[in-house]
Every structure is written in C-alpha cells, then in structure tokens.
Design a protein around this motif. Structure first.
Motif, PDB file in Angstrom:
ATOM      1  N   GLU A 142      -3.080   5.392   9.408  1.00 26.13           N
ATOM      2  CA  GLU A 142      -2.633   4.342   8.483  1.00 26.13           C
ATOM      3  C   GLU A 142      -1.166   4.536   8.099  1.00 26.13           C
ATOM      4  OE1 GLU A 142      -3.007   0.961   5.866  1.00 26.13           O
ATOM      5  OE2 GLU A 142      -3.876   1.660   7.751  1.00 26.13           O
ATOM      6  N   ARG A 143      -0.753   5.777   7.936  1.00 27.94           N
ATOM      7  CA  ARG A 143       0.673   6.048   7.656  1.00 27.94           C
ATOM      8  C   ARG A 143       1.540   5.541   8.805  1.00 27.94           C
ATOM      9  NH1 ARG A 143       0.676  12.241   5.115  1.00 27.94           N
ATOM     10  NH2 ARG A 143      -1.490  12.177   4.426  1.00 27.94           N
TER      11      ARG A 143
ATOM     12  N   THR B 140      -3.596   9.139   2.193  1.00 24.10           N
ATOM     13  CA  THR B 140      -3.541   8.078   3.197  1.00 24.10           C
ATOM     14  C   THR B 140      -3.806   8.666   4.580  1.00 24.10           C
ATOM     15  OG1 THR B 140      -1.835   6.970   1.872  1.00 24.10           O
ATOM     16  CG2 THR B 140      -2.152   6.197   4.140  1.00 24.10           C
TER      17      THR B 140
ATOM     18  N   LYS C 163       0.847  -1.188   0.000  1.00 21.19           N
ATOM     19  CA  LYS C 163       0.000   0.000   0.000  1.00 21.19           C
ATOM     20  C   LYS C 163       0.883   1.239   0.000  1.00 21.19           C
ATOM     21  CE  LYS C 163      -4.013   2.145   2.134  1.00 21.19           C
ATOM     22  NZ  LYS C 163      -5.090   1.999   3.145  1.00 21.19           N
TER      23      LYS C 163
ATOM     24  N   ILE D 266       1.948   5.102   0.314  1.00 15.93           N
ATOM     25  CA  ILE D 266       1.549   6.228   1.153  1.00 15.93           C
ATOM     26  C   ILE D 266       1.540   7.493   0.301  1.00 15.93           C
ATOM     27  CG2 ILE D 266       2.161   7.650   3.138  1.00 15.93           C
ATOM     28  CD1 ILE D 266       3.497   5.189   4.345  1.00 15.93           C
TER      29      ILE D 266
END
Length: 422
Positions: free
Chosen positions: A330-331, A326, A320, A322
């Motif tokens: 989640e980062r 994002t 995924k 960044i």
C-alpha cells in the motif's frame, strides 16, 4: 545496458577492490545500482539485508536493471530455505537472527540503510555482527547516505564490521577499541549530568562534538567512500528552507524533553507525549497552509514524527496517511500514485517513508514537526532532492513556538558536526 556516472564507476571500483566497504553515497546518488553492479561483476551470490519496506524496491530495481538475475524475497523466518538457482536473496533486518543458512550461502552481503546497525545493544546488530564474523563472508557492502544519524560513535559498529574481513589477519582497530564507549570517549567529548525524570534522579551520559578527526579518517581509509550530491551533480537543484513561526511562546516542557533525548539513547520513551502533543497542536495550521500552498504548486509532501499527527493530517486533507501500520504494498501504491499520477498530497511519518522512495514529481515538502535525529530529516528531504529533480526544492518548516525554532537550530549545528566528520 546501465550507464554509470563517473562517481558511480569510482564507487564500483572501490567496492570491488575493498572487499569490506562502507559506500556512503548521499540519498539519490544510486547506491543500489552500484552495489548490484559490484555483485554482478564479481559473479557473487548476493544476500541483501534491508528494512522491510525496501524489500520490494530492491526486487523492482533488480528486475529493471538486471533482469537476468533471479531474485527472491524471503518475508518471514518460515520462508527461509537454502537457495538453489537464485542469484539474489532479499531479507529484512527483522529476521536475520534466523538466516544462518543464507549467510553460509552468500558470497556478498549487502546491508542497505546500514545505519540501522548503529546500536551495539540491539539484537539485530548483535546477530548481524555474529553472522558476518562466523561465516567469513567474502564480501560485505554497507550502504548508507547517512553513516552517522545523530552521534559520532554511531560509526563504531560499521567500522567494526569492516574489520571482520577474513583477509585482515590482525585487527588493530578491534584490539584498541573493544567497545563503542571506548570509541566514543576517544573521538568525541563525554558529558555526564543528573536529571529529574518522573520524580527520580537519573545519571545521563552524552557524547558531543568530535576530536581526533585526522585519526578517524585514517581508520576509515580503504573501507569508506563518500560522495555528496552537491559535489558530483553540479546541476542538482537548490534546497531552500522556508520557516513559518506560528507562536512566539516558549515551551519549557518541549525543551526539557529535547535535552533529555539528545543526552542518552532511548530516553525519548520516557516522555513521548510531550513532542507528540506539540506536533498534533500544529495540524490545523498545517492543513490551512497546505490548502493555500496548493494554489501555487502542484504537489506537496507532508512529514511528521508522530502517528496521531499523520492520521489527523490525512483526515483533514482527505488522503490516506502512511504510518508504520500501512502495509508495504500500500505504501508503494500511494507513492506511485503520487509520483506518476494525479495525487497532489502525500502525508507520512518519517519512520515509515523517509528512505528508498523517489518522489521527484514534487518539489515542496512541509515538515509539520521535526524528527530529533538530524540524519532522518536529511533522508526525508532526499526523497525529492535527488537525480531526476528539475526544480529547486522548498522545505517549509512549521514552528509552533520559539522553542521549535531553537531546537531546529541545535539540530542544524549537530548536522554540521556530523558532516565535518563524515
């Protein structure tokens, strides 16, 4: 109990003595710890202003090193209220226009990644200047590893802020340099020329190089402290560049776009597709390069300047990517899985992930394409080349053409100029 390095102790002493100060510690040298220590030792109510993606990083650092401090994050303007029992409030630059009550409350304002305030034309810079000036803030700490990202005149905003110190009765600096243009003309070389853009002729103004350096250093004395990693961390691993040239072609359109961007702020928006297309064209090669490199190294970070290239890299490498879209949690989750877990590949855009993150589990970084602001590249490399890194760091730069290599050489020259001044 925090044990500070000698240079950090010097930084704290400087920040306590100089109530309005620029703390320019290169990436990875612990600006956060120094600023918080100053706040604790001066028993200040602290307002921390930072990019939105660093809010949780600051909260984590406070909880880790100063658990006795009650710290809150105000995420939106709706969350803003005058603090009661909190000692630290954290907000992003994006909402400072609504933070008058917080600036009235604070004894100490900490502006992290303060080069975000370099443009005197931006609304957030205007708001920040107003709030510092109108509220007679007791203490101001401007934190940055790269006080100048691209041009010498970017120093103007930070120096002007330091001259709002209420203990300065008569600011000679503000009287002499009433605008960043006056400052730029005095400390760098003005260049004006005409360019054709989309069938129209425009006037372009640029400031190159620097002059009157001794005078600038005199102005900075007493408000500016700088530490470079190579000077204070003698055992810091080396940085090695490995350049990979894909093609010996010359990309005239890319070169013209580069010259335009370097000449005037904001001009990169005129032809954004040229650079993005160049970055995207290199993705298939970078993907194969990553797969081959993983046969000999454990982890790899890949940076690009463009969302389309990041997403394409992520799809091809099954990770995924960044980007600015994002979510912040989640980062952080991706960063933790890479730094502390088994994830081997991390893909990100410079703008979304080049500051405030420690990724020393990795010592190999691939730059699919270069950001055209020298300081951004330096910040990105600082994610791996910092305290805690045990291995020499290899920076693999992918050049799609001779033009790519030429542009990188020009950026390196500009970076040398900036380092001479700072």
């Amino acid at each position: 109990m925090i044990t500070l390095y000698p240079y950090q102790k010097s930084t704290v002493e400087f920040g306590i003595k100089s109530k309005y100060a620029i703390l320019a510690l290169e990436v990875g040298l612990g600006k956060t710890i120094c600023a918080l220590t100053i706040g604790v030792q001066t028993e200040s109510k602290m307002l921390i202003v930072c990019p939105s993606y660093l809010r949780f990083t600051w909260k984590n650092e406070i909880d880790k090193w100063f658990p006795h401090l009650k710290a809150e994050i105000y995420s939106t303007k709706k969350h803003i209220k005058k603090p009661t029992d909190s000692k630290v409030i954290i907000v992003s630059y994006g909402i400072i226009e609504h933070c008058d009550s917080l600036f009235e409350w604070a004894d100490l304002v900490i502006a992290d990644e303060c080069h975000a305030l370099k443009s005197m034309q931006s609304k957030r810079t205007e708001a920040f200047h107003r709030l510092i000036y109108e509220n007679n803030i007791k203490r101001l700490l401007l934190l940055t590893g790269t006080p100048i990202l691209n041009r010498v005149y970017e120093f103007y905003s930070l120096i002007a802020l330091c001259n709002y110190n209420p203990e300065i009765k008569d600011s000679t600096f503000l009287k002499r340099f009433k605008s960043y243009v006056v400052f730029a003309d005095h400390f760098s070389h003005r260049r004006e020329f005409q360019m054709m853009v989309k069938n129209r002729r425009i006037k372009v103004v640029n400031w190159d190089g620097f002059k009157n350096v001794d005078e600038l250093k005199t102005i900075l004395r007493g408000v500016y402290i700088k530490f470079k990693a190579k000077d204070v961390l003698k055992d810091l691993p080396e940085k090695v560049f490995k350049d990979v040239l894909i093609s010996n072609a010359v990309d005239k359109d890319l070169l013209a776009a580069f010259e335009l961007v370097q000449s005037q702020d904001g001009m990169d928006r005129i032809q954004p597709t040229i650079k993005a297309t160049s970055a995207l064209s290199k993705v298939p090669f970078t993907v194969e390069y990553v797969k081959e490199l993983l046969e000999s190294v454990d982890k790899i970070i890949i940076y690009t300047d463009h969302v389309e290239a990041a997403l394409a890299l992520g799809r091809a490498l099954r990770v995924k990517a960044i980007t600015g879209a994002t979510p912040m949690p989640e980062r952080q989750r991706i960063a933790n899985a890479f730094q502390n877990g088994s994830d081997k590949i991390l893909v990100a855009t410079y703008g979304s992930f080049s500051t405030g993150i420690t990724l020393t589990a990795c010592s190999n970084m691939i730059l699919n394409d270069m950001n055209w602001v020298p300081g951004v590249i330096e910040q990105s490399i600082g994610r791996i080349l910092r305290i805690g890194q045990k291995s020499n760091c290899v920076i693999h730069r992918i050049f799609g053409s001779f033009t790519d290599a030429y542009i990188t050489e020009k950026l390196s020259s500009k970076e040398s100029t900036i380092k001479e001044v700072t």
